[in-house]
Design an enzyme around this catalytic site. Structure first.
Site, PDB file in Angstrom:
ATOM      1  N   ARG A   1      76.449 -75.550  56.018  1.00  0.00           N
ATOM      2  CA  ARG A   1      77.640 -75.956  55.481  1.00  0.00           C
ATOM      3  C   ARG A   1      78.616 -74.979  56.034  1.00  0.00           C
ATOM      4  NH1 ARG A   1      76.490 -77.405  49.085  1.00  0.00           N
ATOM      5  NH2 ARG A   1      74.795 -78.742  49.738  1.00  0.00           N
TER       6      ARG A   1
ATOM      7  N   ARG B   1      77.271 -67.428  48.933  1.00  0.00           N
ATOM      8  CA  ARG B   1      77.977 -68.709  49.434  1.00  0.00           C
ATOM      9  C   ARG B   1      77.728 -68.377  50.947  1.00  0.00           C
ATOM     10  NH1 ARG B   1      81.074 -72.569  47.732  1.00  0.00           N
ATOM     11  NH2 ARG B   1      81.694 -71.739  45.903  1.00  0.00           N
TER      12      ARG B   1
ATOM     13  N   GLU C   1      76.969 -71.822  39.178  1.00  0.00           N
ATOM     14  CA  GLU C   1      75.796 -73.143  39.613  1.00  0.00           C
ATOM     15  C   GLU C   1      74.651 -72.589  40.367  1.00  0.00           C
ATOM     16  OE1 GLU C   1      77.758 -76.161  41.969  1.00  0.00           O
ATOM     17  OE2 GLU C   1      75.758 -76.581  42.717  1.00  0.00           O
TER      18      GLU C   1
ATOM     19  N   SER D   1      72.058 -78.960  40.631  1.00  0.00           N
ATOM     20  CA  SER D   1      73.113 -79.748  40.355  1.00  0.00           C
ATOM     21  C   SER D   1      72.205 -81.020  40.592  1.00  0.00           C
ATOM     22  CB  SER D   1      74.070 -79.891  41.436  1.00  0.00           C
ATOM     23  OG  SER D   1      74.852 -80.798  41.443  1.00  0.00           O
TER      24      SER D   1
ATOM     25  N   ARG E   1      69.983 -69.329  45.356  1.00  0.00           N
ATOM     26  CA  ARG E   1      70.820 -68.668  44.334  1.00  0.00           C
ATOM     27  C   ARG E   1      70.121 -68.460  43.071  1.00  0.00           C
ATOM     28  NH1 ARG E   1      76.598 -72.010  43.659  1.00  0.00           N
ATOM     29  NH2 ARG E   1      77.380 -71.281  45.646  1.00  0.00           N
TER      30      ARG E   1
END
Length: 412
Positions: free
Chosen positions: A252, A267, A339, A342, A378
RNA sequence: GGUGGAGUCGCCUAGUGGCCGAGGGCGCACGCCUCGAAAGCGUGUGAGGGGGCAACCCCUCCGUGGGUUCAAAUCCCACCUCCACCGCCA
Protein backbone atom coordinates in the site's frame (compact mmCIF):
# COMPACT_ATOMS: atom_id res chain seq x y z
CA UNK A 1 -21.44 -1.75 -8.62
CA UNK A 2 -24.98 -0.96 -7.64
CA UNK A 3 -27.91 -2.55 -9.49
CA UNK A 4 -28.78 0.09 -12.08
CA UNK A 5 -32.05 -1.54 -13.10
CA UNK A 6 -33.20 -1.66 -9.49
CA UNK A 7 -32.14 1.96 -9.10
CA UNK A 8 -34.38 2.98 -12.03
CA UNK A 9 -37.32 1.23 -10.39
CA UNK A 10 -36.72 2.79 -6.98
CA UNK A 11 -34.69 5.97 -7.38
CA UNK A 12 -36.03 7.43 -4.12
CA UNK A 13 -34.95 4.47 -2.02
CA UNK A 14 -31.50 4.34 -3.58
CA UNK A 15 -31.05 8.06 -3.20
CA UNK A 16 -31.96 7.99 0.50
CA UNK A 17 -29.62 5.06 1.20
CA UNK A 18 -26.72 6.67 -0.67
CA UNK A 19 -27.36 10.02 1.00
CA UNK A 20 -26.31 8.40 4.30
CA UNK A 21 -22.80 8.12 2.91
CA UNK A 22 -22.83 11.43 1.05
CA UNK A 23 -23.35 10.09 -2.46
CA UNK A 24 -26.79 11.54 -3.29
CA UNK A 25 -25.52 14.13 -5.76
CA UNK A 26 -23.43 11.54 -7.61
CA UNK A 27 -26.48 9.34 -7.80
CA UNK A 28 -28.58 12.12 -9.34
CA UNK A 29 -25.89 12.69 -11.95
CA UNK A 30 -25.90 8.98 -12.72
CA UNK A 31 -29.66 8.89 -13.28
CA UNK A 32 -29.44 11.81 -15.72
CA UNK A 33 -26.59 10.18 -17.63
CA UNK A 34 -28.51 6.91 -17.73
CA UNK A 35 -31.62 8.56 -19.19
CA UNK A 36 -29.50 10.13 -21.90
CA UNK A 37 -27.87 6.77 -22.66
CA UNK A 38 -31.25 5.10 -23.05
CA UNK A 39 -32.40 7.74 -25.55
CA UNK A 40 -29.28 7.30 -27.66
CA UNK A 41 -29.58 3.53 -27.43
CA UNK A 42 -33.14 3.49 -28.71
CA UNK A 43 -32.24 5.69 -31.68
CA UNK A 44 -29.17 3.67 -32.62
CA UNK A 45 -30.99 0.36 -32.35
CA UNK A 46 -33.90 1.50 -34.50
CA UNK A 47 -31.45 2.46 -37.28
CA UNK A 48 -29.63 -0.83 -36.91
CA UNK A 49 -32.85 -2.78 -37.23
CA UNK A 50 -33.69 -0.89 -40.42
CA UNK A 51 -30.28 -1.68 -41.89
CA UNK A 52 -30.64 -5.36 -41.08
CA UNK A 53 -34.06 -5.57 -42.66
CA UNK A 54 -32.91 -3.73 -45.80
CA UNK A 55 -29.70 -5.59 -46.53
CA UNK A 56 -30.96 -9.15 -46.58
CA UNK A 57 -30.15 -9.84 -50.22
CA UNK A 58 -27.86 -8.32 -52.83
CA UNK A 59 -28.91 -4.66 -53.14
CA UNK A 60 -29.41 -2.93 -56.50
CA UNK A 61 -27.76 0.43 -57.28
CA UNK A 62 -30.61 2.48 -55.84
CA UNK A 63 -30.83 0.48 -52.62
CA UNK A 64 -27.07 0.69 -52.33
CA UNK A 65 -27.25 4.44 -52.30
CA UNK A 66 -29.85 4.41 -49.53
CA UNK A 67 -27.86 1.87 -47.53
CA UNK A 68 -24.71 3.96 -47.76
CA UNK A 69 -26.53 6.97 -46.38
CA UNK A 70 -28.03 4.83 -43.66
CA UNK A 71 -24.62 3.46 -42.73
CA UNK A 72 -23.36 6.99 -42.20
CA UNK A 73 -26.27 7.80 -39.88
CA UNK A 74 -25.67 4.59 -37.96
CA UNK A 75 -22.02 5.48 -37.48
CA UNK A 76 -23.01 8.78 -35.93
CA UNK A 77 -25.73 7.25 -33.75
CA UNK A 78 -23.38 4.54 -32.47
CA UNK A 79 -20.70 7.09 -31.65
CA UNK A 80 -23.24 9.13 -29.69
CA UNK A 81 -24.42 6.04 -27.88
CA UNK A 82 -20.87 4.98 -26.99
CA UNK A 83 -20.12 8.44 -25.63
CA UNK A 84 -23.31 8.39 -23.53
CA UNK A 85 -22.43 4.91 -22.25
CA UNK A 86 -18.93 6.06 -21.34
CA UNK A 87 -20.30 9.01 -19.32
CA UNK A 88 -22.81 6.78 -17.56
CA UNK A 89 -20.31 4.02 -16.76
CA UNK A 90 -17.80 6.48 -15.39
CA UNK A 91 -20.38 7.77 -12.92
CA UNK A 92 -21.69 4.29 -12.14
CA UNK A 93 -18.19 3.03 -11.31
CA UNK A 94 -17.86 5.67 -8.60
CA UNK A 95 -21.17 5.07 -6.84
CA UNK A 96 -20.42 3.19 -3.60
CA UNK A 97 -22.41 0.23 -2.31
CA UNK A 98 -25.74 0.79 -0.57
CA UNK A 99 -25.09 0.83 3.17
CA UNK A 100 -26.68 -1.81 5.37
CA UNK A 101 -29.44 -0.31 7.57
CA UNK A 102 -27.58 -1.57 10.65
CA UNK A 103 -24.27 0.09 9.69
CA UNK A 104 -23.46 2.99 12.02
CA UNK A 105 -24.45 6.52 10.99
CA UNK A 106 -21.82 9.19 10.51
CA UNK A 107 -19.15 10.35 8.15
CA UNK A 108 -15.81 9.48 9.76
CA UNK A 109 -13.75 7.40 12.15
CA UNK A 110 -15.08 9.23 15.22
CA UNK A 111 -18.60 8.07 14.43
CA UNK A 112 -17.88 4.35 14.76
CA UNK A 113 -20.19 2.61 17.23
CA UNK A 114 -18.79 0.53 20.07
CA UNK A 115 -20.27 -2.99 19.86
CA UNK A 116 -18.48 -4.68 22.77
CA UNK A 117 -15.24 -4.89 24.68
CA UNK A 118 -13.34 -8.01 25.72
CA UNK A 119 -10.46 -8.40 28.18
CA UNK A 120 -8.69 -5.91 30.37
CA UNK A 121 -5.79 -3.70 29.33
CA UNK A 122 -2.79 -4.97 31.31
CA UNK A 123 -1.56 -2.87 34.21
CA UNK A 124 2.21 -2.33 34.15
CA UNK A 125 4.30 -1.22 37.08
CA UNK A 126 6.61 0.47 34.59
CA UNK A 127 6.32 2.47 31.38
CA UNK A 128 5.54 -0.04 28.64
CA UNK A 129 7.81 -0.06 25.62
CA UNK A 130 6.43 -0.01 22.10
CA UNK A 131 7.22 -2.75 19.57
CA UNK A 132 10.15 -0.86 18.09
CA UNK A 133 11.89 -0.51 21.46
CA UNK A 134 11.14 -4.12 22.27
CA UNK A 135 12.53 -5.34 18.95
CA UNK A 136 15.54 -3.07 18.82
CA UNK A 137 18.05 -4.46 21.36
CA UNK A 138 18.82 -7.38 19.07
CA UNK A 139 17.93 -5.58 15.86
CA UNK A 140 14.93 -7.82 15.37
CA UNK A 141 12.77 -5.05 14.00
CA UNK A 142 15.07 -2.95 11.85
CA UNK A 143 13.44 0.04 10.20
CA UNK A 144 16.68 2.03 9.84
CA UNK A 145 18.33 -0.47 7.53
CA UNK A 146 15.00 -1.01 5.74
CA UNK A 147 14.84 2.75 5.11
CA UNK A 148 18.38 2.73 3.69
CA UNK A 149 17.23 -0.07 1.38
CA UNK A 150 13.69 0.95 0.44
CA UNK A 151 12.83 4.30 2.05
CA UNK A 152 10.42 5.02 4.85
CA UNK A 153 7.68 2.66 6.03
CA UNK A 154 9.53 -0.61 5.51
CA UNK A 155 10.85 -3.05 8.09
CA UNK A 156 13.14 -6.03 8.40
CA UNK A 157 11.75 -8.62 10.82
CA UNK A 158 14.53 -10.84 12.05
CA UNK A 159 15.15 -13.83 14.27
CA UNK A 160 12.54 -14.52 16.99
CA UNK A 161 10.29 -11.77 15.63
CA UNK A 162 10.37 -13.35 12.16
CA UNK A 163 9.62 -16.80 13.57
CA UNK A 164 6.80 -15.49 15.77
CA UNK A 165 5.22 -13.61 12.90
CA UNK A 166 5.28 -16.68 10.67
CA UNK A 167 3.87 -18.80 13.51
CA UNK A 168 1.01 -16.29 13.78
CA UNK A 169 0.08 -16.79 10.14
CA UNK A 170 0.37 -20.56 10.44
CA UNK A 171 -1.80 -20.56 13.53
CA UNK A 172 -4.48 -18.44 11.90
CA UNK A 173 -4.41 -20.36 8.62
CA UNK A 174 -4.78 -23.67 10.47
CA UNK A 175 -7.55 -22.29 12.64
CA UNK A 176 -9.47 -21.10 9.60
CA UNK A 177 -8.84 -24.32 7.69
CA UNK A 178 -10.50 -26.08 10.60
CA UNK A 179 -13.57 -23.86 10.11
CA UNK A 180 -14.03 -24.75 6.47
CA UNK A 181 -11.80 -22.15 4.82
CA UNK A 182 -9.71 -23.49 1.92
CA UNK A 183 -6.11 -22.20 2.20
CA UNK A 184 -4.89 -20.30 -0.88
CA UNK A 185 -1.59 -18.71 -1.88
CA UNK A 186 -2.73 -16.34 -4.61
CA UNK A 187 -0.87 -14.00 -7.01
CA UNK A 188 -0.08 -10.53 -5.68
CA UNK A 189 0.28 -8.95 -9.14
CA UNK A 190 -3.07 -8.50 -10.84
CA UNK A 191 -4.54 -6.80 -13.89
CA UNK A 192 -6.76 -3.73 -13.86
CA UNK A 193 -9.92 -5.79 -14.11
CA UNK A 194 -9.47 -7.36 -10.67
CA UNK A 195 -8.67 -3.99 -9.08
CA UNK A 196 -11.75 -2.43 -10.66
CA UNK A 197 -13.88 -5.44 -9.78
CA UNK A 198 -13.05 -5.31 -6.10
CA UNK A 199 -13.81 -1.58 -6.04
CA UNK A 200 -10.26 -0.33 -5.42
CA UNK A 201 -10.33 1.30 -8.82
CA UNK A 202 -11.15 3.99 -9.59
CA UNK A 203 -11.55 5.40 -6.05
CA UNK A 204 -8.37 4.08 -4.38
CA UNK A 205 -5.99 4.53 -7.30
CA UNK A 206 -3.63 6.78 -5.36
CA UNK A 207 -3.04 4.01 -2.81
CA UNK A 208 -2.04 1.37 -5.35
CA UNK A 209 1.37 0.41 -6.64
CA UNK A 210 1.26 0.12 -10.43
CA UNK A 211 3.90 -1.59 -12.56
CA UNK A 212 3.38 0.44 -15.70
CA UNK A 213 5.64 -1.60 -17.94
CA UNK A 214 3.54 -4.68 -17.39
CA UNK A 215 0.18 -3.04 -16.65
CA UNK A 216 -0.05 -4.92 -13.36
CA UNK A 217 -1.01 -3.73 -9.89
CA UNK A 218 0.47 -4.95 -6.62
CA UNK A 219 -2.39 -6.01 -4.38
CA UNK A 220 -2.98 -4.23 -1.08
CA UNK A 221 -4.85 -7.25 0.27
CA UNK A 222 -5.43 -10.85 -0.82
CA UNK A 223 -9.09 -9.91 -1.07
CA UNK A 224 -8.35 -8.79 -4.64
CA UNK A 225 -6.94 -12.10 -5.86
CA UNK A 226 -9.37 -14.20 -3.83
CA UNK A 227 -12.36 -12.32 -5.25
CA UNK A 228 -10.83 -12.72 -8.71
CA UNK A 229 -10.57 -16.47 -8.24
CA UNK A 230 -14.12 -16.88 -9.55
CA UNK A 231 -14.24 -13.90 -11.92
CA UNK A 232 -16.71 -14.48 -14.81
CA UNK A 233 -17.76 -17.83 -13.37
CA UNK A 234 -21.12 -19.41 -12.71
CA UNK A 235 -21.02 -21.17 -9.39
CA UNK A 236 -23.28 -24.01 -8.36
CA UNK A 237 -25.77 -23.17 -5.65
CA UNK A 238 -24.57 -26.29 -3.82
CA UNK A 239 -20.97 -24.93 -3.74
CA UNK A 240 -22.06 -21.91 -1.70
CA UNK A 241 -20.99 -20.66 0.67
CA UNK A 242 -17.39 -21.09 -0.53
CA UNK A 243 -14.85 -20.01 2.09
CA UNK A 244 -11.20 -19.24 1.30
CA UNK A 245 -8.28 -18.18 3.46
CA UNK A 246 -5.45 -16.49 1.57
CA UNK A 247 -1.98 -15.61 2.74
CA UNK A 248 -0.07 -12.90 0.90
CA UNK A 249 2.30 -10.02 1.23
CA UNK A 250 0.41 -6.77 0.63
CA UNK A 251 1.47 -3.41 -0.74
CA UNK A 252 0.00 0.00 0.00
CA UNK A 253 1.31 3.44 -0.94
CA UNK A 254 -0.35 4.99 2.14
CA UNK A 255 -1.01 8.17 0.18
CA UNK A 256 -2.70 10.66 2.46
CA UNK A 257 -1.30 9.02 5.57
CA UNK A 258 1.74 11.30 5.70
CA UNK A 259 2.80 11.89 9.29
CA UNK A 260 0.37 9.25 10.62
CA UNK A 261 1.76 6.22 12.50
CA UNK A 262 5.27 6.94 11.34
CA UNK A 263 7.01 5.00 14.09
CA UNK A 264 8.05 1.38 13.69
CA UNK A 265 6.13 -1.06 11.56
CA UNK A 266 2.60 -0.18 12.60
CA UNK A 267 1.79 1.29 9.19
CA UNK A 268 4.14 0.16 6.42
CA UNK A 269 4.09 -0.11 2.64
CA UNK A 270 4.55 -3.86 2.73
CA UNK A 271 2.98 -6.25 5.21
CA UNK A 272 1.76 -9.82 5.40
CA UNK A 273 -1.75 -10.97 6.09
CA UNK A 274 -4.04 -13.95 6.28
CA UNK A 275 -7.37 -13.01 4.77
CA UNK A 276 -10.78 -14.66 4.79
CA UNK A 277 -12.93 -14.39 1.68
CA UNK A 278 -16.41 -15.87 1.20
CA UNK A 279 -18.74 -16.28 -1.76
CA UNK A 280 -22.31 -16.99 -0.63
CA UNK A 281 -26.03 -16.82 -1.40
CA UNK A 282 -27.54 -13.34 -1.01
CA UNK A 283 -29.64 -14.35 1.98
CA UNK A 284 -26.58 -15.73 3.80
CA UNK A 285 -24.30 -12.71 3.79
CA UNK A 286 -25.61 -11.02 6.93
CA UNK A 287 -25.10 -14.15 9.04
CA UNK A 288 -21.72 -14.89 7.48
CA UNK A 289 -20.60 -11.35 8.27
CA UNK A 290 -21.30 -12.08 11.93
CA UNK A 291 -19.53 -15.41 11.51
CA UNK A 292 -16.38 -13.71 10.18
CA UNK A 293 -16.45 -11.33 13.13
CA UNK A 294 -16.80 -14.29 15.49
CA UNK A 295 -13.73 -15.96 13.92
CA UNK A 296 -11.72 -12.77 14.31
CA UNK A 297 -12.76 -12.42 17.92
CA UNK A 298 -11.93 -16.05 18.63
CA UNK A 299 -8.43 -15.55 17.23
CA UNK A 300 -7.91 -12.39 19.27
CA UNK A 301 -9.03 -14.23 22.40
CA UNK A 302 -6.79 -17.20 21.78
CA UNK A 303 -3.92 -14.78 21.47
CA UNK A 304 -5.07 -13.19 24.72
CA UNK A 305 -5.35 -9.67 23.26
CA UNK A 306 -7.71 -7.21 24.97
CA UNK A 307 -9.93 -5.76 22.25
CA UNK A 308 -13.11 -3.97 21.36
CA UNK A 309 -15.42 -4.32 18.35
CA UNK A 310 -16.48 -1.26 16.39
CA UNK A 311 -19.32 -0.87 13.87
CA UNK A 312 -17.77 1.48 11.31
CA UNK A 313 -19.74 4.58 10.24
CA UNK A 314 -21.18 4.46 6.70
CA UNK A 315 -19.20 7.51 5.60
CA UNK A 316 -15.94 5.81 6.56
CA UNK A 317 -16.57 2.63 4.54
CA UNK A 318 -14.66 1.62 1.43
CA UNK A 319 -16.65 1.82 -1.79
CA UNK A 320 -17.65 -1.84 -1.88
CA UNK A 321 -18.65 -2.34 1.76
CA UNK A 322 -22.26 -2.21 2.95
CA UNK A 323 -21.17 -2.72 6.56
CA UNK A 324 -17.86 -3.17 8.33
CA UNK A 325 -16.67 -4.24 11.76
CA UNK A 326 -13.19 -3.48 13.02
CA UNK A 327 -11.54 -5.25 15.90
CA UNK A 328 -9.25 -2.92 17.76
CA UNK A 329 -6.65 -4.35 20.13
CA UNK A 330 -5.25 -2.50 23.10
CA UNK A 331 -1.78 -1.07 22.42
CA UNK A 332 -0.27 -0.21 25.84
CA UNK A 333 2.48 2.05 24.52
CA UNK A 334 -0.06 4.12 22.57
CA UNK A 335 -2.54 3.90 25.43
CA UNK A 336 -5.43 3.24 23.06
CA UNK A 337 -7.24 0.68 20.96
CA UNK A 338 -6.05 0.33 17.36
CA UNK A 339 -7.38 -1.68 14.43
CA UNK A 340 -5.91 -5.15 14.06
CA UNK A 341 -8.58 -6.81 11.94
CA UNK A 342 -11.61 -5.83 9.95
CA UNK A 343 -14.43 -7.59 8.14
CA UNK A 344 -16.84 -6.31 5.52
CA UNK A 345 -20.02 -7.45 3.87
CA UNK A 346 -19.72 -6.29 0.26
CA UNK A 347 -23.10 -7.85 -0.72
CA UNK A 348 -23.34 -8.09 -4.52
CA UNK A 349 -21.15 -5.03 -5.21
CA UNK A 350 -17.96 -6.89 -6.11
CA UNK A 351 -19.86 -9.82 -7.65
CA UNK A 352 -21.49 -7.47 -10.16
CA UNK A 353 -18.20 -5.87 -11.13
CA UNK A 354 -16.46 -9.24 -11.37
CA UNK A 355 -19.46 -10.99 -12.96
CA UNK A 356 -19.69 -13.83 -10.44
CA UNK A 357 -23.06 -15.54 -10.47
CA UNK A 358 -24.83 -18.73 -9.51
CA UNK A 359 -27.81 -20.51 -11.01
CA UNK A 360 -30.95 -21.03 -8.97
CA UNK A 361 -34.21 -22.35 -10.39
CA UNK A 362 -32.96 -21.65 -13.88
CA UNK A 363 -32.10 -18.00 -13.15
CA UNK A 364 -28.65 -16.51 -12.78
CA UNK A 365 -28.16 -14.36 -9.70
CA UNK A 366 -25.15 -12.51 -8.37
CA UNK A 367 -23.48 -14.05 -5.36
CA UNK A 368 -22.68 -12.03 -2.25
CA UNK A 369 -19.08 -11.71 -1.11
CA UNK A 370 -17.42 -10.90 2.20
CA UNK A 371 -13.89 -10.41 3.40
CA UNK A 372 -12.23 -10.34 6.77
CA UNK A 373 -8.78 -10.23 8.24
CA UNK A 374 -7.40 -13.38 9.79
CA UNK A 375 -4.29 -11.72 11.09
CA UNK A 376 -1.65 -9.18 10.13
CA UNK A 377 1.63 -8.20 11.72
CA UNK A 378 -0.32 -5.73 13.81
CA UNK A 379 -1.44 -8.64 15.96
CA UNK A 380 2.24 -9.44 16.49
CA UNK A 381 2.86 -5.85 17.57
CA UNK A 382 -0.07 -6.06 19.99
CA UNK A 383 1.34 -9.30 21.39
CA UNK A 384 4.74 -7.71 21.93
CA UNK A 385 3.32 -4.68 23.68
CA UNK A 386 0.78 -6.48 25.86
CA UNK A 387 2.95 -9.36 27.02
CA UNK A 388 6.22 -7.55 27.78
CA UNK A 389 7.91 -7.49 31.16
CA UNK A 390 9.99 -4.83 32.81
CA UNK A 391 13.14 -6.28 31.28
CA UNK A 392 11.80 -5.95 27.75
CA UNK A 393 11.15 -9.64 27.35
CA UNK A 394 7.93 -10.74 25.57
CA UNK A 395 6.06 -13.90 26.57
CA UNK A 396 4.73 -15.41 23.34
CA UNK A 397 1.21 -16.93 23.54
CA UNK A 398 1.36 -20.68 23.85
CA UNK A 399 -0.83 -21.18 20.75
CA UNK A 400 1.99 -19.73 18.66
CA UNK A 401 4.80 -21.79 20.10
CA UNK A 402 3.03 -24.82 18.69
CA UNK A 403 3.68 -23.31 15.25
CA UNK A 404 7.38 -22.63 15.64
CA UNK A 405 7.41 -19.42 17.66
CA UNK A 406 9.95 -19.16 20.49
CA UNK A 407 8.52 -19.13 24.04
CA UNK A 408 9.74 -15.59 24.44
CA UNK A 409 11.07 -12.70 22.36
CA UNK A 410 13.91 -10.55 23.57
CA UNK A 411 16.61 -10.92 26.17
CA UNK A 412 16.68 -14.63 26.93
C1' G B 1 12.02 -13.22 -26.60
C1' G B 2 11.49 -16.32 -31.51
C1' U B 3 8.84 -19.82 -34.87
C1' G B 4 4.55 -22.78 -36.00
C1' G B 5 -0.59 -24.39 -34.81
C1' A B 6 -5.24 -23.44 -32.40
C1' G B 7 -9.39 -20.34 -30.02
C1' U B 8 -17.44 -20.80 -32.97
C1' C B 9 -24.04 -20.97 -28.63
C1' G B 10 -22.35 -26.47 -21.70
C1' C B 11 -18.99 -30.21 -24.76
C1' C B 12 -17.59 -31.76 -29.98
C1' U B 13 -17.96 -29.68 -34.61
C1' A B 14 -19.77 -27.19 -39.81
C1' G B 15 -18.36 -22.73 -41.70
C1' U B 16 -13.28 -18.93 -47.08
C1' G B 17 -18.11 -11.55 -47.82
C1' G B 18 -25.14 -11.43 -48.36
C1' C B 19 -29.21 -18.41 -48.81
C1' C B 20 -24.97 -18.63 -41.31
C1' G B 21 -27.47 -11.77 -37.97
C1' A B 22 -24.84 -19.02 -36.76
C1' G B 23 -26.13 -25.56 -39.16
C1' G B 24 -25.32 -30.57 -37.10
C1' G B 25 -24.03 -34.11 -33.15
C1' C B 26 -23.57 -34.97 -27.83
C1' G B 27 -25.51 -33.53 -23.29
C1' C B 28 -29.75 -31.55 -20.80
C1' A B 29 -35.32 -30.54 -20.17
C1' C B 30 -40.24 -31.71 -21.48
C1' G B 31 -43.66 -34.76 -24.29
C1' C B 32 -45.07 -39.37 -27.09
C1' C B 33 -44.31 -44.61 -26.77
C1' U B 34 -43.84 -48.33 -22.30
C1' C B 35 -46.23 -51.97 -16.59
C1' G B 36 -41.50 -49.24 -15.83
C1' A B 37 -37.00 -48.15 -18.25
C1' A B 38 -33.71 -48.18 -22.49
C1' A B 39 -33.98 -47.42 -27.57
C1' G B 40 -36.82 -44.63 -30.97
C1' C B 41 -39.68 -40.24 -32.29
C1' G B 42 -41.07 -35.01 -31.45
C1' U B 43 -40.31 -30.19 -29.22
C1' G B 44 -37.18 -27.01 -26.73
C1' U B 45 -32.34 -25.60 -25.18
C1' G B 46 -26.86 -19.38 -23.98
C1' A B 47 -25.58 -14.43 -22.15
C1' G B 48 -26.11 -9.01 -21.85
C1' G B 49 -29.10 -4.75 -22.96
C1' G B 50 -33.54 -1.59 -24.54
C1' G B 51 -38.94 -1.10 -25.20
C1' G B 52 -44.09 -2.86 -23.78
C1' C B 53 -49.49 -3.71 -18.59
C1' A B 54 -48.90 -8.08 -21.41
C1' A B 55 -48.58 -11.94 -25.38
C1' C B 56 -44.24 -10.10 -27.48
C1' C B 57 -40.75 -6.92 -30.30
C1' C B 58 -35.83 -5.02 -31.07
C1' C B 59 -30.29 -4.55 -30.43
C1' U B 60 -25.44 -6.76 -29.15
C1' C B 61 -22.17 -11.11 -28.49
C1' C B 62 -18.33 -16.57 -33.25
C1' G B 63 -10.86 -15.18 -27.85
C1' U B 64 -10.23 -9.34 -27.22
C1' G B 65 -9.72 -4.56 -29.54
C1' G B 66 -9.35 -1.82 -34.02
C1' G B 67 -9.96 -1.52 -39.52
C1' U B 68 -11.98 -2.45 -44.76
C1' U B 69 -17.27 -2.85 -46.72
C1' C B 70 -23.88 -0.90 -48.13
C1' A B 71 -23.01 -5.82 -45.55
C1' A B 72 -17.73 -9.57 -41.64
C1' A B 73 -17.54 -15.89 -37.90
C1' U B 74 -15.61 -15.28 -42.95
C1' C B 75 -10.83 -10.17 -45.43
C1' C B 76 -6.73 -6.87 -42.94
C1' C B 77 -3.90 -5.15 -38.36
C1' A B 78 -2.68 -5.46 -33.19
C1' C B 79 -3.17 -7.97 -28.73
C1' C B 80 -4.52 -12.13 -25.27
C1' U B 81 -4.77 -17.30 -24.01
C1' C B 82 -3.58 -22.45 -24.90
C1' C B 83 -0.39 -26.29 -27.35
C1' A B 84 4.45 -27.62 -29.66
C1' C B 85 9.47 -26.55 -30.52
C1' C B 86 13.85 -23.02 -30.09
C1' G B 87 16.60 -19.20 -27.27
C1' C B 88 17.59 -16.88 -22.45
C1' C B 89 17.23 -17.39 -17.12
C1' A B 90 16.62 -20.41 -12.74
Amino acid sequence: MIDLKAARRDPGGFRAALARRGAAADFDALLAADASWREHTERAEALRAEQKRASKGRPGPRELEHLKALAARIDKALADQAEAARRRDELLARIPNLPDPTAADGMDEQDAQLVRTWGEPPAFGFTPRDHLELGSPRGWIDVARAARLSGSRFAYRIGDVAMTELALYQFVLRTLAGKGFLPVLPPVLVGERAMFGTGFLPTEESNLYLLEKDELYLTGTSEVALAGLHMDERLEESDLPARYAGYTTNFRREAGAAGKDTRGMFRVHQFDKVEMYVFCLPEQSRDIHEELLAHEEEIARELGLPYRVMNIAVGDLGASAAKKYDIEAWFPAQGRYREITSCSNTTDYQARRLNIRFRREGRLEFVHTLNGTGATARALLAIMENFQDEGGRVAVPEVLTRFGAPAAIGRA
